[in-house]
Design a protein around this motif. Structure first.
Motif, short mmCIF file in Angstrom:
data_model
loop_
_atom_site.label_atom_id
_atom_site.label_comp_id
_atom_site.label_asym_id
_atom_site.label_seq_id
_atom_site.Cartn_x
_atom_site.Cartn_y
_atom_site.Cartn_z
N ASP A 209 13.19 18.71 -22.09
CA ASP A 209 13.03 17.90 -23.30
C ASP A 209 12.63 18.78 -24.49
N PHE A 210 11.78 19.76 -24.22
CA PHE A 210 11.34 20.68 -25.27
C PHE A 210 12.53 21.46 -25.84
N LEU A 211 13.37 21.96 -24.96
CA LEU A 211 14.54 22.73 -25.41
C LEU A 211 15.55 21.84 -26.12
N GLU A 212 15.78 20.65 -25.59
CA GLU A 212 16.72 19.72 -26.23
C GLU A 212 16.24 19.30 -27.61
N GLY A 213 14.94 19.25 -27.77
CA GLY A 213 14.37 18.87 -29.06
C GLY A 213 14.36 19.99 -30.08
N GLY A 214 14.93 21.14 -29.72
CA GLY A 214 14.99 22.26 -30.67
C GLY A 214 13.89 23.28 -30.52
N GLY A 215 13.06 23.13 -29.48
CA GLY A 215 11.99 24.10 -29.26
C GLY A 215 12.54 25.44 -28.81
N SER A 216 11.87 26.50 -29.19
CA SER A 216 12.30 27.85 -28.83
C SER A 216 11.67 28.28 -27.50
N PHE B 49 10.69 31.03 -26.80
CA PHE B 49 9.66 32.01 -27.10
C PHE B 49 8.33 31.35 -27.53
N GLU B 50 8.36 30.03 -27.70
CA GLU B 50 7.13 29.31 -28.06
C GLU B 50 6.39 28.89 -26.78
N GLY B 51 6.03 29.90 -25.99
CA GLY B 51 5.42 29.62 -24.70
C GLY B 51 4.13 28.83 -24.78
N HIS B 52 3.31 29.13 -25.78
CA HIS B 52 2.03 28.43 -25.91
C HIS B 52 2.24 26.95 -26.26
N GLU C 41 -4.46 20.20 -11.24
CA GLU C 41 -5.39 21.32 -11.43
C GLU C 41 -4.84 22.60 -10.81
N LEU C 42 -4.22 22.46 -9.63
CA LEU C 42 -3.65 23.63 -8.96
C LEU C 42 -2.59 24.31 -9.82
N VAL C 43 -1.71 23.49 -10.40
CA VAL C 43 -0.63 24.04 -11.22
C VAL C 43 -1.16 24.64 -12.51
N LEU C 44 -1.98 23.90 -13.23
CA LEU C 44 -2.44 24.36 -14.54
C LEU C 44 -3.35 25.58 -14.44
N ASN C 45 -3.99 25.75 -13.30
CA ASN C 45 -4.84 26.93 -13.12
C ASN C 45 -4.04 28.18 -12.80
N ARG C 46 -2.76 28.01 -12.43
CA ARG C 46 -1.97 29.15 -11.98
C ARG C 46 -0.87 29.56 -12.95
N ILE C 47 -0.33 28.62 -13.71
CA ILE C 47 0.77 28.98 -14.61
C ILE C 47 0.22 29.37 -15.98
N GLU C 48 0.99 30.18 -16.67
CA GLU C 48 0.62 30.65 -18.00
C GLU C 48 1.78 30.44 -18.97
N PRO C 49 1.53 30.48 -20.27
CA PRO C 49 2.62 30.30 -21.25
C PRO C 49 3.78 31.26 -21.02
N SER C 50 3.49 32.51 -20.65
CA SER C 50 4.56 33.48 -20.45
C SER C 50 5.47 33.08 -19.28
N ASP C 51 4.90 32.41 -18.28
CA ASP C 51 5.72 31.95 -17.15
C ASP C 51 6.73 30.91 -17.61
N LEU C 52 6.28 30.00 -18.47
CA LEU C 52 7.16 28.95 -18.97
C LEU C 52 8.23 29.54 -19.89
N THR C 53 7.87 30.56 -20.65
CA THR C 53 8.86 31.23 -21.48
C THR C 53 9.98 31.83 -20.65
N GLN C 54 9.62 32.46 -19.55
CA GLN C 54 10.63 33.06 -18.68
C GLN C 54 11.57 32.00 -18.10
N VAL C 55 11.02 30.88 -17.68
CA VAL C 55 11.84 29.80 -17.13
C VAL C 55 12.77 29.25 -18.20
N ALA C 56 12.23 28.99 -19.38
CA ALA C 56 13.06 28.43 -20.46
C ALA C 56 14.16 29.40 -20.87
N LEU C 57 13.85 30.68 -20.97
CA LEU C 57 14.85 31.68 -21.33
C LEU C 57 15.96 31.75 -20.29
#
Length: 232
Positions: A176-183, A185-188, A212-228
């Protein structure tokens, strides 16, 4: 005395009704077969085999899938364009992914009059996000799906249905973020969106400990890699 009689009466009613409900809830494979032949599709056996496999999963969207096939059958586009959409769903289902979100996106596209080839391309991106979220994000962080009924030997192994819910909501948020025009590279910003969705759903469709398990382990850079990876 009256309450005990009433209790026995309603227990008898439930015993009579529940089997009927189970029958209604189970859609025979032949109904999907008939719907596919009404399109018609070139390779129904592959699609039917994955549907039959999906029927063994607790979160298989039986009715939404049949409704989608029926809607495609009445669509004026060429049969090969309709089959292409179903092939994407079949591959995702065969790989063990939850497909209700993909079905919803396809149905939404049909309702908006989006060309079928465009719907197919959108589904390919969403399927890619399911793959990337499962393997490059959750698995890479040691978060796995545990088959139902088997003892959990790893503290980060989540029962399959719960794991699938995390998979759905994380991948859909990225999509949804990408479809909405999000970049990508905007990992945060993307992390904030994922954080907001998961915390909003904890205690509703997600368990707090899973969130809690997920949010404690993933970081913005991880989401950037997936989106890219999804858009490249």
């Amino acid at each position: 005395m009256i309450s005990r009689i009433a209790f026995r009466f309603w227990m008898i009613v439930l015993l009579l009704v529940l089997p009927a409900v189970g029958v209604i809830a189970q859609i025979p494979l032949v109904e999907y077969e008939q719907a596919l032949y009404s399109i018609p599709v070139f390779n129904p056996d592959f699609i039917l085999s994955t549907i039959e496999l999906g029927m063994t999963q607790g979160d298989f969207p039986a009715e939404p899938l049949l409704r989608l096939i029926d809607r495609l059958a009445s669509h004026p586009a060429p049969s090969f364009e309709k089959e292409a959409i179903l092939i994407v769903l079949a591959h995702a289902l065969g790989d063990g992914f939850p497909i209700e979100g993909l079905i919803n996106k396809a149905s939404e596209g049909l309702a908006r009059g989006v060309p079928l080839q465009q719907i197919e391309q959108g589904l390919l991106v969403r399927w890619s996000l399911l793959v990337l979220t499962r393997e490059e994000l959750l698995w890479s962080k040691g978060i796995f799906s545990a088959p139902a009924g088997l003892p959990q030997k790893m503290p980060t192994a989540i029962p399959m249905l719960r794991f699938n819910q995390l998979l759905i909501h994380i991948s859909e948020t990225i999509g949804d973020f990408l479809e909405g025009g999000g970049s990508p590279f905007e990992g945060h910003v993307l992390y904030q969106e994922v954080h907001k969705r998961l915390t909003m759903l904890q205690g509703v469709t997600l368990l707090p400990e899973d969130v809690e398990l997920v949010l404690n382990r993933i970081e913005p850079s991880d989401l950037t890699q997936v989106a890219l990876a999804a858009v490249s």
